[in-house]
Motif scaffolding. Structure first.
Motif, short mmCIF file in Angstrom:
data_model
loop_
_atom_site.label_atom_id
_atom_site.label_comp_id
_atom_site.label_asym_id
_atom_site.label_seq_id
_atom_site.Cartn_x
_atom_site.Cartn_y
_atom_site.Cartn_z
N TRP A 155 0.86 -1.19 0.00
CA TRP A 155 0.00 0.00 0.00
C TRP A 155 0.89 1.24 0.00
O TRP A 155 1.95 1.27 0.61
N ARG A 156 0.39 2.33 -0.66
CA ARG A 156 1.18 3.56 -0.72
C ARG A 156 0.32 4.82 -0.50
O ARG A 156 0.87 5.87 -0.23
N HIS A 157 -0.99 4.73 -0.62
CA HIS A 157 -1.86 5.89 -0.51
C HIS A 157 -2.19 6.15 0.95
O HIS A 157 -2.85 5.33 1.61
N ILE A 158 -1.74 7.30 1.50
CA ILE A 158 -1.87 7.57 2.93
C ILE A 158 -3.32 7.60 3.38
O ILE A 158 -3.70 7.03 4.40
N SER A 159 -4.18 8.28 2.60
CA SER A 159 -5.58 8.39 2.99
C SER A 159 -6.25 7.03 3.05
O SER A 159 -7.02 6.74 3.97
N ARG A 160 -5.95 6.17 2.08
CA ARG A 160 -6.54 4.83 2.08
C ARG A 160 -6.01 3.99 3.24
O ARG A 160 -6.75 3.18 3.80
N MET A 161 -4.76 4.18 3.59
CA MET A 161 -4.20 3.45 4.72
C MET A 161 -4.86 3.88 6.03
O MET A 161 -5.16 3.04 6.89
N ARG A 162 -5.10 5.17 6.20
CA ARG A 162 -5.80 5.63 7.39
C ARG A 162 -7.23 5.09 7.45
O ARG A 162 -7.72 4.70 8.51
N GLN A 163 -7.87 5.06 6.28
CA GLN A 163 -9.23 4.53 6.22
C GLN A 163 -9.25 3.05 6.58
O GLN A 163 -10.11 2.59 7.35
N ARG A 164 -8.30 2.30 6.03
CA ARG A 164 -8.20 0.87 6.34
C ARG A 164 -7.90 0.65 7.82
O ARG A 164 -8.48 -0.23 8.46
N SER A 165 -7.01 1.45 8.38
CA SER A 165 -6.68 1.34 9.80
C SER A 165 -7.90 1.60 10.67
O SER A 165 -8.16 0.88 11.63
N ALA A 166 -8.67 2.64 10.32
CA ALA A 166 -9.86 2.97 11.10
C ALA A 166 -10.89 1.85 11.02
O ALA A 166 -11.51 1.49 12.03
N GLU A 167 -11.06 1.25 9.85
CA GLU A 167 -12.01 0.15 9.68
C GLU A 167 -11.63 -1.04 10.55
O GLU A 167 -12.49 -1.65 11.22
#
Length: 290
Positions: A155-167
């Motif tokens: 993974w490289r997209h910061i916003s998507r990583m934060r979203q995945r972490s929150a989920e």
């Protein structure tokens, strides 16, 4: 149904070893320490199959080789011998060279390079340790711990990583509002749940659980175990569950292996192992927890 992973004759020796190591160690001798050379046969001739969507339990006393087995399968330690094969239908695209085995299984994964093992681990595996300090960076935010795992999985997209972490944190009952707090601020049960969220972040096929409820209060244990059962069903996980607690094994696992002094002494359905143990050591183990 064919196994997801086949393990044959897996061994791990600490020390130089000698010609008498095999005959002077094992369940019959009640030790895995060779009296001749001082080597430790932590695992010796262990064979098992792990199927899709199955939870396989490993039980035994301290020093029986349970955690060593997990470290070998998770590629943290080098095996002294044996074969580990992956069903080719789930071989990751990043490692096409592992499919050079027979019609259905890869070549021996234990012979891969360190970099290839890390790629395979990032693509297919997750692990939750007994001690959260082994699986988490305690001074890094919970979201950052999960993002570290996602980076390893590509993974490289910061916003998507934060979203995945929150989920994942929400799914493992960690308040999303505390995503930017480090795990050192959390209780033991919350730290274990952050570990589980991190282990699931790369959507693994195989999850290793090494004494995940040890040291937790009974009420917290029940919540963690219930969550693990639900997550296994939701994510279609294959799990290898290591525990000295037969109650945990009975709750989570369909099949069970019993280890003593580095070797498997009994294997079978969990109900059969707990209700009608055949080996003398298994009978003692079951009787001690009644």
């Amino acid at each position: 149904m064919e196994p997801l992973i086949r393990i044959r004759n897996l061994s791990k020796r600490f020390g130089q070893g000698c010609a008498r190591c095999l005959e002077t160690t094992g369940p019959e001798q009640d030790t895995n320490l060779c009296p001749c050379c001082g080597s430790v046969m932590a695992c010796n001739d262990v064979s098992l199959d792990l199927f899709r969507n199955e939870a396989l339990g490993i039980v035994g006393e301290s020093g029986s080789g349970k955690s060593t087995l997990v470290r070998l399968l998770h590629f943290e330690w080098e095996a002294s011998g044996g074969v580990m094969e992956l069903h080719r239908s789930v071989a990751p695209d990043c490692l096409p060279e592992i499919c050079a085995g027979d019609a259905n299984y890869s070549r021996n994964l234990l012979g891969l390079s360190y970099f290839q093992k890390r790629q395979l681990r990032n693509a297919l595996m997750g692990i939750v340790y007994q001690n959260p300090h082994l699986g988490l960076r305690m001074q890094v935010s919970s979201g950052g711990n999960i993002a570290e795992r996602l980076l390893g999985a590509g993974w490289r997209h910061i916003s998507r990583m934060r979203q995945r972490s929150a989920e994942l944190l929400e799914r493992t009952e960690i308040p999303v509002a505390r995503m930017d707090e480090p795990p050192c601020n959390f209780s033991g049960g919350m730290q274990q749940r952050v570990q589980i969220a991190k282990a699931l972040s790369n959507s693994p096929l195989i999850l290793f659980l090494d004494e995940v409820t040890t040291g937790l209060d009974l009420s917290v244990q029940a919540r963690v175990l219930d969550m693990i059962r639900n997550l296994r069903s939701e994510f279609n996980l294959s799990m290898l569950v290591v525990s000295h607690d037969l109650g945990v094994i009975n709750l989570l696992c369909q099949r069970t292996l019993v280890m003593k002094s580095g070797r498997v002494v009994e294997a079978g359905l969990t109900d059969q192992i707990l209700q009608d143990p055949q080996h003398r050591y298994t009978q003692l183990l079951v009787a001690s927890q009644l």
